[in-house]
Design a protein around this motif. Structure first.
Motif, PDB file in Angstrom:
ATOM      1  N   SER A  12       0.802  -1.222   0.000  1.00 20.92           N
ATOM      2  CA  SER A  12       0.000   0.000   0.000  1.00 20.92           C
ATOM      3  C   SER A  12       0.833   1.268   0.000  1.00 20.92           C
ATOM      4  O   SER A  12       0.282   2.366  -0.097  1.00 20.92           O
ATOM      5  CB  SER A  12      -0.938   0.012   1.222  1.00 20.92           C
ATOM      6  N   VAL A  13       2.150   1.132   0.096  1.00 23.88           N
ATOM      7  CA  VAL A  13       3.011   2.309   0.085  1.00 23.88           C
ATOM      8  C   VAL A  13       3.931   2.310  -1.140  1.00 23.88           C
ATOM      9  O   VAL A  13       4.793   3.170  -1.270  1.00 23.88           O
ATOM     10  CB  VAL A  13       3.830   2.386   1.393  1.00 23.88           C
ATOM     11  N   GLU A  14       3.734   1.365  -2.056  1.00 24.70           N
ATOM     12  CA  GLU A  14       4.570   1.319  -3.244  1.00 24.70           C
ATOM     13  C   GLU A  14       4.410   2.596  -4.071  1.00 24.70           C
ATOM     14  O   GLU A  14       3.331   3.183  -4.158  1.00 24.70           O
ATOM     15  CB  GLU A  14       4.253   0.083  -4.090  1.00 24.70           C
ATOM     16  N   PHE A  15       5.507   2.989  -4.693  1.00 25.91           N
ATOM     17  CA  PHE A  15       5.571   4.288  -5.355  1.00 25.91           C
ATOM     18  C   PHE A  15       4.517   4.436  -6.451  1.00 25.91           C
ATOM     19  O   PHE A  15       3.833   5.463  -6.530  1.00 25.91           O
ATOM     20  CB  PHE A  15       6.974   4.492  -5.955  1.00 25.91           C
ATOM     21  N   ALA A  16       4.364   3.426  -7.285  1.00 22.94           N
ATOM     22  CA  ALA A  16       3.406   3.511  -8.383  1.00 22.94           C
ATOM     23  C   ALA A  16       1.981   3.673  -7.872  1.00 22.94           C
ATOM     24  O   ALA A  16       1.163   4.385  -8.472  1.00 22.94           O
ATOM     25  CB  ALA A  16       3.504   2.271  -9.274  1.00 22.94           C
ATOM     26  N   LEU A  17       1.649   3.036  -6.738  1.00 21.86           N
ATOM     27  CA  LEU A  17       0.316   3.198  -6.162  1.00 21.86           C
ATOM     28  C   LEU A  17       0.133   4.619  -5.644  1.00 21.86           C
ATOM     29  O   LEU A  17      -0.938   5.218  -5.829  1.00 21.86           O
ATOM     30  CB  LEU A  17       0.091   2.193  -5.035  1.00 21.86           C
TER      31      LEU A  17
END
Length: 302
Positions: free
Chosen positions: A99-104
């Motif tokens: 939930s903290v990935e850059f693309a998201l």
């Protein structure tokens, strides 16, 4: 007592604030403001400290995001989230890391502040709808509708067949090598035909002011980076002659996923995050704004 209770929930509050805001510095400010508000109340009169603190933090984050988006209208070029090497809540569970990935976080920028807060509380932290409704001051039915709209929007914007982390790391390593060598053929071979590149220099470092579209344009820009390095170093106030001897690059974990990090003289100057679909790079996110580098680990000089 007051301090102990707050510290018990600090990591949760930091995680909520960062996901809603996409900025670690803004999230820190929000958590500090939440502490000031908490320290001014009588804990004995608060039935549920966690619920109270999450409510305060979420509402502060929503307000801050609204004002931040107004300020970003004058931002030079494209705006990208502020990357972090260490997750704001020390999350180790896969669902929290995802939930903290850059693309998201990039996709979440397209939501309204209220939708984003609801999405974060529900999808990342699994808060019940009734509790989220109390946080945002809406009826539960309206909250469910906001959550559904946000979830549908995110699913529409995210690729259906995104590569796993091992594949992304492998391609990121090849991509970084091709960039550092100015290998146009190697880069083009990794890019999807309709690949895009979003650069964020914030007017303080050389980066494209608009989104580059198409493998040809993206590949040519990236292959030209070594030849344009002197101007990039100069834009950061670095001595080009000395900087060439101090370049370090590596693929490391940023926002819970693989990313290429480049440093000069112990100072991180560029981050590149790739979105990979069907073994091809679909989106390139390039962060060069020096104001957004403080939460990244510098590549090992060895």
């Amino acid at each position: 007592m007051t301090t102990d209770v707050f510290e018990e929930h600090r990591s949760l509050l930091a995680g909520v604030a960062y996901r809603v805001l996409g900025s670690a510095s803004d999230a820190e400010d929000v958590v500090q403001e939440a502490w000031l508000r908490w320290s001014a109340v009588d804990p004995g009169k608060v039935d549920d400290a966690r619920a109270y603190l999450v409510t305060v933090t979420s509402r502060l984050s929503i307000d801050r995001l609204r004002s931040a988006r107004s300020r970003r209208e004058s931002y030079v070029g494209e705006w990208l989230p502020e990357p972090v090497s260490d997750l704001p809540d020390g999350a180790e569970r896969a669902e929290l890391a995802d939930s903290v990935e850059f693309a998201l976080l990039v996709v979440l920028e397209s939501l309204t502040p209220l939708e984003r807060a609801v999405f974060v509380l529900r999808e990342a932290f699994q808060f019940p709808y009734a509790e989220i409704a109390r946080v945002i001051g809406r009826e539960e039915a309206a909250t469910r509708q906001l959550a559904r709209r946000a979830r549908d929007h995110v699913q529409e914007r995210r690729p259906r067949f995104e590569a796993d982390r091992a594949t992304r790391r492998r391609i990121t390593e090849r991509f970084l090598g091709a960039c550092m060598e100015g290998d146009l053929a190697g880069l083009t071979g990794l890019l999807a035909e309709d690949a895009t590149l979003v650069g964020d220099g914030g007017g303080k470092a050389k980066a494209p002011l608009r989104v580059l579209k198409g493998a040809s344009k993206v590949g040519r820009f990236l292959a030209a980076l070594p030849g344009n390095a002197d101007r990039f170093f100069a834009s950061l106030g670095l001595d080009p002659a000395e900087s060439w001897n101090d370049i370090r690059s590596e693929v490391t974990e940023v926002n819970g996923g693989p990313a290429a990090v480049i440093s000069v003289g112990g100072r991180t100057v560029t981050l590149v995050v790739l979105e990979v679909v069907d073994d091809r790079v679909q989106h390139v996110y390039l962060v060069a704004n020096p104001d957004k580098m403080s939460r990244l680990r510098t590549p090992d000089p060895s």
